[in-house]
Design a protein around this motif. Structure first.
Motif, PDB file in Angstrom:
ATOM      1  N   SER A  85      25.966  59.407  31.059  1.00 21.90           N
ATOM      2  CA  SER A  85      26.052  59.483  32.535  1.00 21.90           C
ATOM      3  C   SER A  85      26.460  60.851  33.015  1.00 21.90           C
ATOM      4  CB  SER A  85      27.330  58.516  33.394  1.00 21.90           C
ATOM      5  OG  SER A  85      27.193  57.197  32.707  1.00 21.90           O
ATOM      6  N   GLY A  86      25.651  61.931  32.190  1.00 21.76           N
ATOM      7  CA  GLY A  86      25.721  63.113  32.517  1.00 21.76           C
ATOM      8  C   GLY A  86      26.928  64.069  32.470  1.00 21.76           C
ATOM      9  N   THR A  87      28.109  63.118  31.546  1.00 20.72           N
ATOM     10  CA  THR A  87      29.446  63.663  31.335  1.00 20.72           C
ATOM     11  C   THR A  87      29.436  64.729  30.075  1.00 20.72           C
ATOM     12  OG1 THR A  87      30.108  61.787  30.162  1.00 20.72           O
ATOM     13  CG2 THR A  87      30.467  61.889  32.564  1.00 20.72           C
ATOM     14  N   VAL A  88      28.476  64.406  29.429  1.00 19.83           N
ATOM     15  CA  VAL A  88      28.327  65.239  28.034  1.00 19.83           C
ATOM     16  C   VAL A  88      27.186  66.334  28.227  1.00 19.83           C
ATOM     17  CG1 VAL A  88      27.888  65.303  25.645  1.00 19.83           C
ATOM     18  CG2 VAL A  88      29.440  63.500  26.672  1.00 19.83           C
ATOM     19  N   PRO A  89      27.306  67.701  28.254  1.00 19.61           N
ATOM     20  CA  PRO A  89      26.244  68.519  28.143  1.00 19.61           C
ATOM     21  C   PRO A  89      25.088  68.245  27.225  1.00 19.61           C
ATOM     22  CG  PRO A  89      28.453  69.621  28.444  1.00 19.61           C
ATOM     23  CD  PRO A  89      28.687  68.021  28.106  1.00 19.61           C
ATOM     24  N   GLU A 142      35.555  68.018  23.571  1.00 20.29           N
ATOM     25  CA  GLU A 142      34.516  68.075  24.557  1.00 20.29           C
ATOM     26  C   GLU A 142      33.256  68.280  23.842  1.00 20.29           C
ATOM     27  OE1 GLU A 142      36.223  71.222  26.831  1.00 20.29           O
ATOM     28  OE2 GLU A 142      38.052  69.731  27.554  1.00 20.29           O
ATOM     29  N   PRO A 143      32.408  67.232  23.471  1.00 19.65           N
ATOM     30  CA  PRO A 143      31.557  67.399  22.856  1.00 19.65           C
ATOM     31  C   PRO A 143      30.092  68.146  23.592  1.00 19.65           C
ATOM     32  CG  PRO A 143      31.672  65.352  22.907  1.00 19.65           C
ATOM     33  CD  PRO A 143      32.742  66.048  23.538  1.00 19.65           C
ATOM     34  N   ALA A 144      29.267  68.865  22.952  1.00 20.14           N
ATOM     35  CA  ALA A 144      27.810  68.764  23.763  1.00 20.14           C
ATOM     36  C   ALA A 144      26.691  68.557  22.665  1.00 20.14           C
ATOM     37  CB  ALA A 144      27.803  70.066  24.152  1.00 20.14           C
ATOM     38  N   ILE A 145      25.662  68.228  23.082  1.00 21.31           N
ATOM     39  CA  ILE A 145      24.537  67.797  22.438  1.00 21.31           C
ATOM     40  C   ILE A 145      23.453  68.840  22.377  1.00 21.31           C
ATOM     41  CG2 ILE A 145      22.844  66.173  21.625  1.00 21.31           C
ATOM     42  CD1 ILE A 145      24.575  63.965  22.698  1.00 21.31           C
ATOM     43  N   LEU A 146      22.838  69.445  21.412  1.00 23.46           N
ATOM     44  CA  LEU A 146      21.775  70.060  21.202  1.00 23.46           C
ATOM     45  C   LEU A 146      20.458  69.758  20.428  1.00 23.46           C
ATOM     46  CD1 LEU A 146      20.488  73.050  22.075  1.00 23.46           C
ATOM     47  CD2 LEU A 146      21.720  73.981  19.999  1.00 23.46           C
ATOM     48  N   SER A 147      19.305  69.685  21.232  1.00 25.28           N
ATOM     49  CA  SER A 147      18.401  69.089  20.426  1.00 25.28           C
ATOM     50  C   SER A 147      17.090  70.048  20.615  1.00 25.28           C
ATOM     51  CB  SER A 147      18.036  67.632  20.994  1.00 25.28           C
ATOM     52  OG  SER A 147      16.665  67.379  20.668  1.00 25.28           O
ATOM     53  N   PRO A 190      16.776  63.534  24.297  1.00 20.57           N
ATOM     54  CA  PRO A 190      17.742  64.154  25.266  1.00 20.57           C
ATOM     55  C   PRO A 190      17.692  63.596  26.552  1.00 20.57           C
ATOM     56  CG  PRO A 190      16.280  65.927  24.209  1.00 20.57           C
ATOM     57  CD  PRO A 190      15.624  64.312  24.048  1.00 20.57           C
ATOM     58  N   LEU A 191      16.896  63.037  27.064  1.00 25.69           N
ATOM     59  CA  LEU A 191      17.262  62.458  28.466  1.00 25.69           C
ATOM     60  C   LEU A 191      17.903  60.970  28.193  1.00 25.69           C
ATOM     61  CD1 LEU A 191      16.161  62.506  31.415  1.00 25.69           C
ATOM     62  CD2 LEU A 191      14.327  61.228  30.829  1.00 25.69           C
ATOM     63  N   GLN A 192      17.610  60.407  27.286  1.00 25.16           N
ATOM     64  CA  GLN A 192      18.289  59.159  26.723  1.00 25.16           C
ATOM     65  C   GLN A 192      20.003  59.607  26.491  1.00 25.16           C
ATOM     66  OE1 GLN A 192      16.783  56.543  23.918  1.00 25.16           O
ATOM     67  NE2 GLN A 192      18.841  55.794  23.220  1.00 25.16           N
ATOM     68  N   VAL A 224      19.894  69.675  30.536  1.00 23.85           N
ATOM     69  CA  VAL A 224      19.317  68.393  31.203  1.00 23.85           C
ATOM     70  C   VAL A 224      19.971  68.532  32.349  1.00 23.85           C
ATOM     71  CG1 VAL A 224      18.961  66.214  30.632  1.00 23.85           C
ATOM     72  CG2 VAL A 224      18.799  67.748  28.675  1.00 23.85           C
ATOM     73  N   GLN A 225      19.233  67.944  33.592  1.00 21.79           N
ATOM     74  CA  GLN A 225      19.887  67.763  34.722  1.00 21.79           C
ATOM     75  C   GLN A 225      19.341  66.342  35.181  1.00 21.79           C
ATOM     76  OE1 GLN A 225      21.977  69.844  36.186  1.00 21.79           O
ATOM     77  NE2 GLN A 225      21.720  71.386  34.603  1.00 21.79           N
ATOM     78  N   PRO A 226      19.959  65.632  36.280  1.00 22.68           N
ATOM     79  CA  PRO A 226      19.727  64.530  36.660  1.00 22.68           C
ATOM     80  C   PRO A 226      17.926  64.470  36.944  1.00 22.68           C
ATOM     81  CG  PRO A 226      21.773  64.995  37.599  1.00 22.68           C
ATOM     82  CD  PRO A 226      21.321  66.248  36.984  1.00 22.68           C
ATOM     83  N   THR A 227      17.548  65.600  37.576  1.00 23.30           N
ATOM     84  CA  THR A 227      16.108  65.515  38.013  1.00 23.30           C
ATOM     85  C   THR A 227      15.027  65.601  37.076  1.00 23.30           C
ATOM     86  OG1 THR A 227      16.353  67.872  38.338  1.00 23.30           O
ATOM     87  CG2 THR A 227      16.806  66.585  40.244  1.00 23.30           C
TER      88      THR A 227
END
Length: 350
Positions: free
Chosen positions: A110-114, A71-76, A102-104, A89-92
């Motif tokens: 599709s927002g499934t990975v934080p 269950e990965p997440a990405i931090l930038s 990060p937006l990419q 990051v949120q859809p808006t």
């Protein structure tokens, strides 16, 4: 002339390299402490400023982790954003609020990975662990961020511009001395041609091995390019004639691919990496369009083109981005995947 400028800047490079060297020594000697966290941290970064392909390699790592049922997440850091502090990051969100890379990542999965941004990686990690509870966190562009201790450190270096031929800023493009490669657990030579002779691979492995620890593997990767993806309304390009718009560090591989794929680049509008496009600049690019032509760009640039003011300028204009994926030469993918599996060793918080 360029050589003369490099020579004149070398004293400043030595000074900068010395400062970075002292900082690294303080961490290596334990006089400065790198925090450890209870989940594996996988760092993907480089020694050189920009252009080594961090974004697609981070995406490759995350896809592998998902296949391994992690269950990965990405931090930038969120380079180029106009906000401060921690932000999930949120859809808006836009490239202005979180940065284009990060937006990419957020849109790729599709927002499934934080995906989160924070200039202070310790703060960002604590927020992610508290609120999202991932089982592994991928640190985007954190090779020089010594305040946290990764379980696996992946160092990227570009095939056409390997770190061992470069100098430290400002005479060159290195963020620190070449000796910084000694912290890497794996080195990936990126943007390689599909047919890279074994003799050249061996020569690069030997050069890189002068700076890494004994036994650190050197892998080789390139890009696979996908079909154009519409940014606007037009589903497919009307013809093979295109205007290329790029704001990345190294646009040459994309232009080379387009030419080999049969496209004719009528004009190439080149901007600096992470450039914040203005409506006037985009209007000037659109003015170059002739009937039947389209604008081609990169996925990262498309994130910045999504600003409302720019979307208004591009309304009705055929715009497409070219998606890319990492492909490894030989058995590089399986070898790196094995490192990802072995990194799943929880660490105690310090």
């Amino acid at each position: 002339m360029a050589r003369l400028v490099t020579l004149l800047l070398l004293p400043l490079s030595w000074l900068y390299a010395g400062i970075m060297g002292v900082r690294n020594w303080l961490y290596d000697a334990g006089l400065l402490t790198a925090a450890r966290f209870p989940v594996p941290l996988i760092s993907v970064g480089n020694l050189r400023v920009g252009g080594t392909g961090k974004t697609p390699h981070v995406a490759w790592v995350v896809r592998q982790l998902l296949q391994l049922e992690a269950e990965p997440a990405i931090l930038s850091r969120g380079y180029g954003r106009r906000t401060r502090g921690y932000r999930l990051v949120q859809p808006t969100d836009t490239a202005i609020t979180v940065g284009d890379e990060p937006l990419q990542h957020f849109q790729d999965f599709s927002g499934t990975v934080p995906v989160a941004v924070s200039e202070d990686r310790r703060v960002g990690l604590l927020h992610l662990l508290t609120n999202q509870q991932p089982s592994v966190i991928v640190l985007d562009d954190a090779y020089q961020h010594r305040r946290v201790q990764p379980a696996l450190s992946i160092l990227l270096t570009e095939h056409q511009r390997p770190f061992y031929t470069d100098e430290v800023l400002p005479a060159g493009r290195l963020r620190e001395n070449r000796a910084g490669a000694s912290r890497a657990d794996v080195v990936v030579v990126t943007k390689c041609p599909e047919q890279l002779p074994p003799s050249e691979q061996q020569a690069m492995q030997q050069q890189i091995g002068r700076y890494t620890r004994a036994g650190v593997p050197v892998l080789f990767s390139g890009y696979s390019y996908g079909a154009p993806v519409a940014v606007g309304q037009q589903p497919t390009p009307a013809s093979a004639e295109v205007i290329l718009l790029t704001g990345i560090a190294q646009p040459e591989p994309l232009r080379t691919y387009l030419t080999s794929a049969g496209y004719q680049v009528a004009h190439h509008a080149v901007f600096a990496d992470h450039h914040a496009f203005t409506p006037a600049e985009i209007k000037a690019v659109c003015a170059q369009l002739r009937p039947g032509q389209s604008i081609f760009t990169t996925q990262k640039d498309a994130m910045r083109l999504a600003q409302p003011a720019l979307r208004q300028v591009l309304a009705g204009v055929p715009v497409f981005y070219i998606p890319i994926e990492v492909r490894f030469l030989a058995d590089g993918a399986s070898r790196l995947r094995a490192f990802l599996v072995s990194s799943f060793q929880p660490q105690a918080v310090v």
